[in-house]
Design a protein around this motif. Structure first.
Motif, mmCIF file in Angstrom:
data_model
loop_
_atom_site.group_PDB
_atom_site.id
_atom_site.type_symbol
_atom_site.label_atom_id
_atom_site.label_comp_id
_atom_site.label_asym_id
_atom_site.label_seq_id
_atom_site.Cartn_x
_atom_site.Cartn_y
_atom_site.Cartn_z
ATOM 1 N N PHE A 246 0.824 -1.209 0.000
ATOM 2 C CA PHE A 246 0.000 0.000 0.000
ATOM 3 C C PHE A 246 0.860 1.262 0.000
ATOM 4 O O PHE A 246 0.604 2.199 -0.767
ATOM 5 C CB PHE A 246 -0.927 -0.005 1.210
ATOM 6 C CG PHE A 246 -1.761 1.238 1.326
ATOM 7 C CD1 PHE A 246 -2.801 1.474 0.432
ATOM 8 C CD2 PHE A 246 -1.506 2.183 2.309
ATOM 9 C CE1 PHE A 246 -3.569 2.625 0.520
ATOM 10 C CE2 PHE A 246 -2.267 3.334 2.398
ATOM 11 C CZ PHE A 246 -3.302 3.562 1.504
ATOM 12 N N LEU A 247 1.894 1.282 0.857
ATOM 13 C CA LEU A 247 2.723 2.481 0.928
ATOM 14 C C LEU A 247 3.598 2.645 -0.308
ATOM 15 O O LEU A 247 4.093 3.745 -0.569
ATOM 16 C CB LEU A 247 3.585 2.447 2.196
ATOM 17 C CG LEU A 247 2.797 2.544 3.509
ATOM 18 C CD1 LEU A 247 3.736 2.539 4.700
ATOM 19 C CD2 LEU A 247 1.931 3.802 3.532
ATOM 20 N N THR A 248 3.786 1.559 -1.060
ATOM 21 C CA THR A 248 4.507 1.689 -2.325
ATOM 22 C C THR A 248 3.697 2.487 -3.335
ATOM 23 O O THR A 248 4.233 3.329 -4.069
ATOM 24 C CB THR A 248 4.837 0.299 -2.896
ATOM 25 O OG1 THR A 248 5.686 -0.383 -1.970
ATOM 26 C CG2 THR A 248 5.556 0.416 -4.230
ATOM 27 N N VAL A 249 2.396 2.233 -3.347
ATOM 28 C CA VAL A 249 1.554 2.957 -4.306
ATOM 29 C C VAL A 249 1.026 4.271 -3.739
ATOM 30 O O VAL A 249 0.619 5.146 -4.488
ATOM 31 C CB VAL A 249 0.387 2.075 -4.776
ATOM 32 C CG1 VAL A 249 0.912 0.884 -5.537
ATOM 33 C CG2 VAL A 249 -0.487 1.640 -3.617
ATOM 34 N N ARG A 250 1.007 4.404 -2.410
ATOM 35 C CA ARG A 250 0.549 5.650 -1.799
ATOM 36 C C ARG A 250 1.603 6.146 -0.808
ATOM 37 O O ARG A 250 1.364 6.193 0.411
ATOM 38 C CB ARG A 250 -0.790 5.446 -1.091
ATOM 39 C CG ARG A 250 -1.950 5.161 -2.016
ATOM 40 C CD ARG A 250 -2.119 6.266 -3.075
ATOM 41 N NE ARG A 250 -2.198 7.593 -2.496
ATOM 42 C CZ ARG A 250 -3.338 8.176 -2.141
ATOM 43 N NH1 ARG A 250 -4.495 7.546 -2.344
ATOM 44 N NH2 ARG A 250 -3.335 9.382 -1.631
ATOM 45 N N PRO A 251 2.789 6.499 -1.308
ATOM 46 C CA PRO A 251 3.844 6.961 -0.383
ATOM 47 C C PRO A 251 3.480 8.238 0.349
ATOM 48 O O PRO A 251 4.057 8.544 1.391
ATOM 49 C CB PRO A 251 5.043 7.166 -1.326
ATOM 50 C CG PRO A 251 4.452 7.377 -2.677
ATOM 51 C CD PRO A 251 3.221 6.534 -2.709
#
Length: 429
Positions: A246-251
């Motif tokens: 998730f944090l890869t796509v929504r850093p």
């Protein structure tokens, strides 16, 4: 004129009655009866109840994360904590934060025989000593939003480091706090952002059915989640993969402090709270929650799934939490063990974030059980993915996989197709 016996009796009946002075023994017995009656009104049983809010509290307590219950005065936050401590057979220490000074949490200086060489110890309060002696327990910090900023600052070390004066509370001591919204708290303050960011925030509202059952003598008990020992390692791997994907796509959600003071006093995303969310998710998976990739929705415990959702939102906030939960619902990641068994033909996702999550889960599975065959299968997968996705998505998992190499193992033959990655890899010797 002499009065008749009937007139004397009538006059006596009209005379005001003087109450009898109770004898000491009678007064004592009346007080005993009153105490007995009070005890009877407090006596109540407990029952299991599928309540996501209660289970979210139990989940966070089991995960040993500080929890903050937000609710109006008189709504039952304190009684819930009493039920929780009773159900867990833990000693409960209640501390009203608003009536304490900062020194009550930071400790009072005690000058010893040789302060120049031994320093000055900071004496802890009695409640901290009792918890330390017990080795476990439940610390309940009540009225925390009525504590002035100086006291809130002193609570930072208690909540995060469990440090009270010179005494460190045992790691098994759980911390739960309660607060009234600033508008309804007596002399209320907004919670300072550093303190707010250390809690899982849960909104506490009353359920009329629960109140009716409780006043009838049966309150719900707060059960801990039932963790499946066979799922622990896989649950952690799934949770790590989900958060990282998730944090890869929504850093931009990695750290986002709200603009308003009221929002900063609640839950918001930061590296600390994402770590809390990862732990909550792992506990939820191990307890049978059906949130996210690989979930068996038919076998999932839906109340546990709702409890995990509440707890995750309570850690990172509603905005990031809702988007993360929606992201999990869309995921359909393959089982990493299936991929390792046949890396050349396993079905793989096409979206970049899902590719990263799949590869992260595969590398994590190799790290748990490292054999040369599994390690080389993971390199086969990376080489296959390198032909279809940007190399940036593969860099972090490949670097982690390289560190798992045993000195006797040859470098993977698949490196011929990974020239873009080769400069990043540091091989263990």
């Amino acid at each position: 004129m002499a009065r008749s016996p009937e007139q004397v009796a009538a006059q006596a009946a009209e005379r005001p009655t003087v109450p009898a002075v109770p004898q000491p023994a009678t007064a004592a017995s009346q007080l005993q009866a009153a105490d007995r009656l009070i005890a009877l009104t407090r006596a109540a049983g407990s029952e299991s109840r599928a309540d996501p809010a209660v289970q979210a509290l139990a989940l966070a307590v089991a995960a040993n994360l500080p929890v903050l219950l937000w609710g109006q005065p008189g709504i039952g936050k304190s009684s819930t904590l009493v039920q929780l401590a009773r159900g867990l057979a833990l000693p409960l220490e209640t501390v009203i934060a608003s009536v304490h000074d900062p020194s009550d949490f930071a400790g009072l200086p005690i000058i010893g025989a040789d302060p120049a060489s031994q320093g000055v110890a900071m004496a802890p309060p009695d409640w901290a000593v009792r918890l330390h002696r017990a080795g476990s327990g439940l610390l309940f910090l009540d009225e925390i939003s009525s504590a002035p900023p100086a006291v809130q600052a002193a609570l930072l070390r208690v909540v995060l480091e469990r440090q009270v004066g010179s005494l460190r509370l045992p790691a098994s001591v759980r911390i739960v706090a309660a607060a009234n919204p600033a508008g309804s708290a007596a002399d209320g303050w907004q919670l300072a952002p550093p303190l707010a960011n250390r809690f899982v925030h849960l909104a506490w509202v009353h359920d009329p059915d629960v109140v009716v059952r409780g006043l009838g003598g049966v309150w719900p008990h707060v059960p801990l989640p039932q963790l499946d020992p066979a799922k622990l390692e896989r649950s952690v791997a799934r949770a790590r993969a989900a958060i990282c994907a998730f944090l890869t796509v929504r850093p931009d959600y990695t750290h986002r402090m709200p603009a308003t003071a009221a929002a900063r006093a609640g839950a918001w995303p930061s590296p600390r709270t994402w770590e809390m969310a990862m732990r909550l998710l792992a506990f939820g998976y191990a307890a049978g929650a059906g949130t996210g990739a690989g979930a068996n929705t038919e076998a999932a415990d839906h109340t546990t799934t709702e409890a995990v959702a509440l707890a995750v939102r309570g850690a990172v906030g509603d905005g990031a939490g809702l988007e993360f939960l929606a992201f999990l619902e869309r995921q359909d990641l393959p089982d990493p063990e299936t991929v390792l068994a046949d890396p050349d033909h396993a079905d793989l996702p096409e979206r970049g974030d899902l590719v990263h999550a799949t590869l992260a889960a595969v590398v994590d599975a190799v790290a748990r059980t490292t054999t040369r065959e599994r390690w080389e299968s993971a390199w086969t997968l990376i080489a296959r993915l390198a032909a279809t996705v940007p190399v940036d998505l593969l860099a972090a998992p490949a670097m982690q996989l390289a560190t798992l190499r045993e000195p006797a193992w040859d470098l993977p033959a698949q490196l011929d197709g990974l020239t873009a990655l080769e400069a990043l890899l540091a091989w263990s010797e």
